[in-house]
Design an enzyme around this catalytic site. Structure first.
Site, PDB file in Angstrom:
ATOM      1  N   ASN A 190     -30.775 -12.583 -27.888  1.00  0.00           N
ATOM      2  CA  ASN A 190     -29.822 -12.800 -26.887  1.00  0.00           C
ATOM      3  C   ASN A 190     -30.013 -11.574 -25.856  1.00  0.00           C
ATOM      4  O   ASN A 190     -30.772 -10.497 -26.277  1.00  0.00           O
ATOM      5  CB  ASN A 190     -28.398 -12.900 -27.414  1.00  0.00           C
ATOM      6  CG  ASN A 190     -27.968 -11.768 -28.095  1.00  0.00           C
ATOM      7  OD1 ASN A 190     -27.842 -10.551 -27.753  1.00  0.00           O
ATOM      8  ND2 ASN A 190     -27.706 -11.925 -29.387  1.00  0.00           N
TER       9      ASN A 190
ATOM     10  N   LYS B 106     -10.585 -13.928 -38.248  1.00  0.00           N
ATOM     11  CA  LYS B 106     -11.877 -12.931 -39.132  1.00  0.00           C
ATOM     12  C   LYS B 106     -11.039 -11.712 -39.491  1.00  0.00           C
ATOM     13  O   LYS B 106     -11.401 -11.000 -40.106  1.00  0.00           O
ATOM     14  CB  LYS B 106     -12.779 -12.535 -37.771  1.00  0.00           C
ATOM     15  CG  LYS B 106     -13.869 -13.576 -37.290  1.00  0.00           C
ATOM     16  CD  LYS B 106     -14.964 -12.927 -36.731  1.00  0.00           C
ATOM     17  CE  LYS B 106     -15.678 -14.294 -35.881  1.00  0.00           C
ATOM     18  NZ  LYS B 106     -17.074 -13.802 -35.793  1.00  0.00           N
TER      19      LYS B 106
HETATM   20  N1  CTP Z   1     -20.307 -11.473 -35.319  1.00  0.00           N
HETATM   21  C1  CTP Z   1     -20.736 -11.190 -36.764  1.00  0.00           C
HETATM   22  N2  CTP Z   1     -21.552 -12.291 -37.347  1.00  0.00           N
HETATM   23  C2  CTP Z   1     -21.912 -13.197 -36.707  1.00  0.00           C
HETATM   24  C3  CTP Z   1     -21.520 -13.438 -35.072  1.00  0.00           C
HETATM   25  C4  CTP Z   1     -20.615 -12.566 -34.612  1.00  0.00           C
HETATM   26  O1  CTP Z   1     -20.249 -10.320 -37.367  1.00  0.00           O
HETATM   27  N3  CTP Z   1     -22.910 -14.052 -36.952  1.00  0.00           N
HETATM   28  C5  CTP Z   1     -18.967 -10.553 -35.049  1.00  0.00           C
HETATM   29  C6  CTP Z   1     -19.971  -9.940 -33.944  1.00  0.00           C
HETATM   30  O2  CTP Z   1     -20.252  -8.626 -33.755  1.00  0.00           O
HETATM   31  C7  CTP Z   1     -18.224  -9.766 -32.886  1.00  0.00           C
HETATM   32  C8  CTP Z   1     -17.444 -10.744 -33.312  1.00  0.00           C
HETATM   33  O3  CTP Z   1     -18.137 -11.250 -34.503  1.00  0.00           O
HETATM   34  O4  CTP Z   1     -17.688  -8.581 -33.276  1.00  0.00           O
HETATM   35  C9  CTP Z   1     -17.298 -11.776 -32.359  1.00  0.00           C
HETATM   36  O5  CTP Z   1     -18.618 -12.538 -31.950  1.00  0.00           O
HETATM   37  P1  CTP Z   1     -18.890 -13.488 -31.080  1.00  0.00           P
HETATM   38  O6  CTP Z   1     -20.251 -13.749 -30.615  1.00  0.00           O
HETATM   39  O7  CTP Z   1     -17.842 -13.529 -29.928  1.00  0.00           O
HETATM   40  O8  CTP Z   1     -18.164 -14.899 -31.606  1.00  0.00           O
HETATM   41  P2  CTP Z   1     -18.604 -15.644 -32.891  1.00  0.00           P
HETATM   42  O9  CTP Z   1     -17.927 -15.506 -34.226  1.00  0.00           O
HETATM   43  O10 CTP Z   1     -20.156 -15.759 -33.021  1.00  0.00           O
HETATM   44  O11 CTP Z   1     -18.250 -17.241 -32.433  1.00  0.00           O
HETATM   45  P3  CTP Z   1     -18.690 -18.154 -31.008  1.00  0.00           P
HETATM   46  O12 CTP Z   1     -20.040 -17.708 -30.807  1.00  0.00           O
HETATM   47  O13 CTP Z   1     -18.494 -19.542 -31.457  1.00  0.00           O
HETATM   48  O14 CTP Z   1     -17.780 -17.582 -29.882  1.00  0.00           O
END
Ligand code: CTP
Length: 414
Positions: free
Chosen positions: A221, A352
């Site tokens: 990304n 979380k």
């Molecule tokens: N995060 C994580 N592990 C993942 C995905 C996300 O630890 N596999 C953490 C990111 O570092 C961030 C938080 O979770 O602090 C939220 O990440 P975000 O990408 O906004 O959300 P997601 O949990 O991935 O949910 P979605 O993509 O469905 O919005």
């Protein structure tokens, strides 16, 4: 953790600090203007002192206008140390940074010769000294120059190595003045803001993750890592012990921060699990990829002129896994949202088990990924919502760290 009460004011790292910027006579003298601007932006009071030859490249008036202080540039003229209060002030400043430092200036300083304003000030100065050399690569490599540098290092002077690149004389090699931002960082590390986070151990993740499909392709990304590196760098400047776990980025590890690099979400999970028990706060800034190939192909996938079906599996949710094991630690997440920003971030905070979440709207143009600025909303587990204006990532990092410092308000009881 032994933290002092929160200072809610937004402060700059060099506020209240007095710096002498020494400029010697080389073509890189023009870059001292940029360095001066950066120091002033950080609210330092800057006194410029010029060598006899610096004036051949740039005028005292330029520095005077930008610093707002008289420039000390001649020993035997209207200026004399007995009559000029600003020279006294310069002698008592918090730091002397010489940028650019030419071979001639270094040679004089190493030998204790004083024949112009800068070399006089150098000998009289009692505080910490930083030197940023800039010269032709052959001159820099010359044993005489290197010997002078090591003599000064032995006396406690810190050097910011010149960079490799094209030089004013047309050759390519090591001799370019370090970028002003790098010099500023060294200044901040040396005399930056009060160490209000001393005693805090903070674990930060940053950057994207990279999940391979085959030996030459991967899913990733556009995260640049700038936000996470800003949190790590500012926390370090404020005295915290910082470990940074970084996905692939082009950024240099901030001064004094232990940085471990990784690629995949699984690797990042293992590293966070390993270091989480030894930290007080986890700030999970990394844009962790949510999907990885079910099976990584050993050989390069050949195109066959038809569509390709890939089966993707979810990666581990690092934040969720780690937050389950927290006891005294504070866990901070980031949320990248493109709609219902606050509501979606609040839902993530609860799901979380976080203490604080930083929500940003990734659909807004010109901010967020790759950019140096962002506009975020801080939401804590008590439901307090704080929408910040558009700010630099460094400023956002400082506000976030102010909140973290105010730990009693956020830290988990369980
Ligand atoms: N995060 C994580 N592990 C993942 C995905 C996300 O630890 N596999 C953490 C990111 O570092 C961030 C938080 O979770 O602090 C939220 O990440 P975000 O990408 O906004 O959300 P997601 O949990 O991935 O949910 P979605 O993509 O469905 O919005």
């Amino acid at each position: 953790m032994n933290l002092r009460p929160t200072d809610k004011k937004m402060s700059s790292s060099l506020q209240g600090k007095k710096i002498v910027l020494g400029v010697s006579g080389g073509i890189a003298a023009y870059k001292a203007v940029e360095l001066l601007r950066l120091m002033v932006r950080e609210k330092a009071e800057v006194f410029v002192v010029m060598s006899a030859n610096a004036g051949k490249f740039i005028t005292p008036l330029t520095f005077e206008s930008l610093s707002g202080n008289p420039v000390y540039h001649e020993v035997f003229g209207e200026q004399s140390s007995a009559s000029m209060p600003h020279i006294r002030a310069a002698e008592n400043a918090d730091l002397l940074a010489v940028a650019p430092a030419t071979a001639g200036a270094i040679g004089k300083m190493a030998c204790g010769l004083a024949d112009d304003a800068l070399s006089n000030l150098y000998l009289a100065f009692r505080g910490p000294i930083l030197m940023a050399p800039a010269m032709n690569d052959g001159m820099y490599a010359n044993p005489a120059v290197q010997e002078n540098i090591s003599r000064m290092k032995q006396r406690g002077v810190e050097f910011i190595d010149p960079e490799e690149g094209e030089l004013a004389c047309g050759t390519v090699g090591q001799g370019r003045l370090a970028e002003p931002a790098r010099i500023l960082q060294a200044v901040q590390t040396r005399i930056g803001r009060d160490e209000d986070l001393k005693g805090l151990r903070i674990l930060v993740t940053a950057g994207p993750t990279r999940e391979p499909l085959d030996p030459v392709r991967y899913i990733t990304n556009p995260s640049s890592g700038k936000m996470g590196y800003a949190v790590a760098g500012q926390a370090r400047l404020r005295g915290a012990k910082v470990m940074l776990i970084s996905g692939p980025t082009h950024l240099e590890s901030p001064n004094g921060v232990k940085t471990i690099r990784c690629q995949q979400a699984g690797e990042m999970l293992a590293l966070v699990n390993e270091h989480f028990p030894d930290c007080d706060v986890l700030v999970m800034v990394a844009a962790v990829g949510d999907f990885a190939a079910d099976k990584v192909q050993k050989e390069k996938i050949k195109k066959k002129g038809e569509s390709l079906d890939l089966k993707l599996m979810p990666t581990p949710d690092i934040l969720m896994e780690v937050a389950k094991t927290k006891n005294r630690q504070m866990v901070v997440g980031f949320a990248a949202e493109s709609q219902n920003v606050v509501q979606s971030a609040q839902e993530k905070l609860t799901r979380k088990n976080l203490d604080l979440i930083v929500a940003n709207d990734i659909s807004a143009p010109g901010i967020g990924f790759q950019s140096d600025s962002n506009q975020v909303t801080l939401i804590d587990k008590a439901g307090k919502i704080d929408s910040l204006p558009r700010l630099s990532k460094r400023e956002i990092a400082d506000i976030l760290l102010d909140r973290i410092k105010d730990k009693s308000e956020f830290i988990s009881e369980n």
